[in-house]
Write a protein that holds these residues in place. Structure first.
Motif, mmCIF file in Angstrom:
data_model
loop_
_atom_site.group_PDB
_atom_site.id
_atom_site.type_symbol
_atom_site.label_atom_id
_atom_site.label_comp_id
_atom_site.label_asym_id
_atom_site.label_seq_id
_atom_site.Cartn_x
_atom_site.Cartn_y
_atom_site.Cartn_z
ATOM 1 N N HIS A 156 0.830 -1.206 0.000
ATOM 2 C CA HIS A 156 0.000 0.000 0.000
ATOM 3 C C HIS A 156 0.870 1.265 0.000
ATOM 4 N N ALA A 157 1.875 1.291 0.859
ATOM 5 C CA ALA A 157 2.702 2.497 1.005
ATOM 6 C C ALA A 157 3.504 2.801 -0.247
ATOM 7 N N LEU A 158 3.917 1.749 -0.981
ATOM 8 C CA LEU A 158 4.757 1.945 -2.160
ATOM 9 C C LEU A 158 4.011 1.735 -3.477
ATOM 10 N N GLY A 159 2.766 1.277 -3.402
ATOM 11 C CA GLY A 159 1.994 1.044 -4.623
ATOM 12 C C GLY A 159 2.591 -0.045 -5.496
ATOM 13 N N VAL A 160 3.123 -1.101 -4.867
ATOM 14 C CA VAL A 160 3.775 -2.187 -5.606
ATOM 15 C C VAL A 160 3.154 -3.527 -5.219
ATOM 16 N N LYS A 161 3.566 -4.561 -5.902
ATOM 17 C CA LYS A 161 3.170 -5.935 -5.580
ATOM 18 C C LYS A 161 4.394 -6.676 -5.051
ATOM 19 N N CYS A 162 4.185 -7.895 -4.596
ATOM 20 C CA CYS A 162 5.245 -8.702 -3.971
ATOM 21 C C CYS A 162 6.488 -8.834 -4.852
ATOM 22 N N ASN A 163 6.284 -8.949 -6.166
ATOM 23 C CA ASN A 163 7.418 -9.168 -7.073
ATOM 24 C C ASN A 163 8.323 -7.937 -7.217
ATOM 25 N N PHE A 164 7.954 -6.833 -6.598
ATOM 26 C CA PHE A 164 8.823 -5.662 -6.612
ATOM 27 C C PHE A 164 10.098 -5.949 -5.819
ATOM 28 N N CYS A 165 9.969 -6.657 -4.701
ATOM 29 C CA CYS A 165 11.126 -6.990 -3.851
ATOM 30 C C CYS A 165 11.527 -8.455 -3.928
ATOM 31 N N HIS A 166 10.584 -9.323 -4.241
ATOM 32 C CA HIS A 166 10.842 -10.764 -4.216
ATOM 33 C C HIS A 166 11.060 -11.324 -5.621
ATOM 34 N N ALA A 167 12.116 -12.122 -5.756
ATOM 35 C CA ALA A 167 12.495 -12.715 -7.041
ATOM 36 C C ALA A 167 11.593 -13.899 -7.388
ATOM 37 N N LYS A 168 11.460 -14.142 -8.670
ATOM 38 C CA LYS A 168 10.713 -15.309 -9.145
ATOM 39 C C LYS A 168 11.540 -16.569 -8.916
ATOM 40 N N THR A 169 10.855 -17.700 -8.718
ATOM 41 C CA THR A 169 11.569 -18.965 -8.572
ATOM 42 C C THR A 169 12.145 -19.363 -9.925
ATOM 43 N N LYS A 170 13.229 -20.107 -9.887
ATOM 44 C CA LYS A 170 13.871 -20.541 -11.130
ATOM 45 C C LYS A 170 13.062 -21.621 -11.839
ATOM 46 N N ASN A 171 12.373 -22.471 -11.071
ATOM 47 C CA ASN A 171 11.605 -23.576 -11.652
ATOM 48 C C ASN A 171 10.242 -23.150 -12.175
ATOM 49 N N ASP A 172 9.641 -22.165 -11.529
ATOM 50 C CA ASP A 172 8.301 -21.722 -11.911
ATOM 51 C C ASP A 172 8.228 -20.196 -11.819
ATOM 52 N N PRO A 173 8.359 -19.506 -12.940
ATOM 53 C CA PRO A 173 8.368 -18.036 -12.924
ATOM 54 C C PRO A 173 7.053 -17.409 -12.454
ATOM 55 N N GLU A 174 6.022 -18.226 -12.255
ATOM 56 C CA GLU A 174 4.753 -17.723 -11.738
ATOM 57 C C GLU A 174 4.780 -17.615 -10.217
ATOM 58 N N LYS A 175 5.795 -18.230 -9.578
ATOM 59 C CA LYS A 175 5.895 -18.222 -8.115
ATOM 60 C C LYS A 175 7.086 -17.374 -7.684
ATOM 61 N N LEU A 176 7.026 -16.905 -6.442
ATOM 62 C CA LEU A 176 8.091 -16.077 -5.902
ATOM 63 C C LEU A 176 8.903 -16.848 -4.867
ATOM 64 N N GLU A 177 10.182 -16.550 -4.832
ATOM 65 C CA GLU A 177 11.103 -17.131 -3.858
ATOM 66 C C GLU A 177 11.293 -16.082 -2.762
ATOM 67 N N TYR A 178 10.436 -16.123 -1.742
ATOM 68 C CA TYR A 178 10.412 -15.073 -0.725
ATOM 69 C C TYR A 178 11.711 -14.980 0.075
ATOM 70 N N ALA A 179 12.417 -16.083 0.252
ATOM 71 C CA ALA A 179 13.653 -16.072 1.044
ATOM 72 C C ALA A 179 14.852 -15.544 0.253
ATOM 73 N N SER A 180 14.731 -15.469 -1.043
ATOM 74 C CA SER A 180 15.842 -15.046 -1.892
ATOM 75 C C SER A 180 16.207 -13.581 -1.689
ATOM 76 N N ASP A 181 17.501 -13.301 -1.780
ATOM 77 C CA ASP A 181 17.999 -11.920 -1.743
ATOM 78 C C ASP A 181 18.465 -11.470 -3.129
ATOM 79 N N ASP A 182 17.948 -12.091 -4.179
ATOM 80 C CA ASP A 182 18.397 -11.800 -5.543
ATOM 81 C C ASP A 182 18.061 -10.385 -6.019
ATOM 82 N N LYS A 183 17.003 -9.784 -5.480
ATOM 83 C CA LYS A 183 16.625 -8.443 -5.925
ATOM 84 C C LYS A 183 17.143 -7.400 -4.933
#
Length: 127
Positions: A45-72
């Motif tokens: 809400h504060a930044l007007g973004v969605k989860c994928n703004f900070c969280h990287a996509k998984t390598k196996n399924d680009p439709e899912k996010l890897e929340y623990a990743s620090d890739d971004k």
């Protein structure tokens, strides 16, 4: 961020429900999924973004996010911003004083971002 400080303090002794892989460096490691989701929703809400703004996509399924990743890099920037707002609130605002209508005056993400990913974009129109 004032709300975030209360959430952090309140969740410090809360059990973690349904543990999943996490990579928490600012928030308490034992924060509940519900409290974590609430904080993440406030960032959206504060930044007007969605989860994928900070969280990287998984390598196996680009439709899912890897929340623990620090890739971004945005994820580490968010951590730095959380530390900054917590420090500002600790140094300049007394959480015990109620300023108006039950609200405690404090700095939050929304204070500067106002619904935009970068504060310097506040004056540009959203698409």
């Amino acid at each position: 961020m004032g709300l975030l400080a209360f959430v952090i303090a309140g969740s410090a002794f809360s059990p973690v429900d349904n543990l999943q892989e996490r990579n928490l460096k600012v928030l308490p490691k034992n924060i509940s999924n519900e409290k974590l989701d609430s904080i993440m929703n406030s960032f959206e809400h504060a930044l007007g973004v969605k989860c994928n703004f900070c969280h990287a996509k998984t390598k196996n399924d680009p439709e899912k996010l890897e929340y623990a990743s620090d890739d971004k890099p945005e994820k580490e920037i968010t951590r730095q911003m959380m530390r900054m707002t917590a420090a500002i609130n600790k140094d300049f605002f007394d959480y015990t004083i109620i300023y108006k209508a039950g609200e405690t005056m404090a700095v939050s993400c929304y204070t500067c971002h106002d619904g935009f990913p970068r504060p310097d974009l506040k004056h540009e129109k959203k698409d």
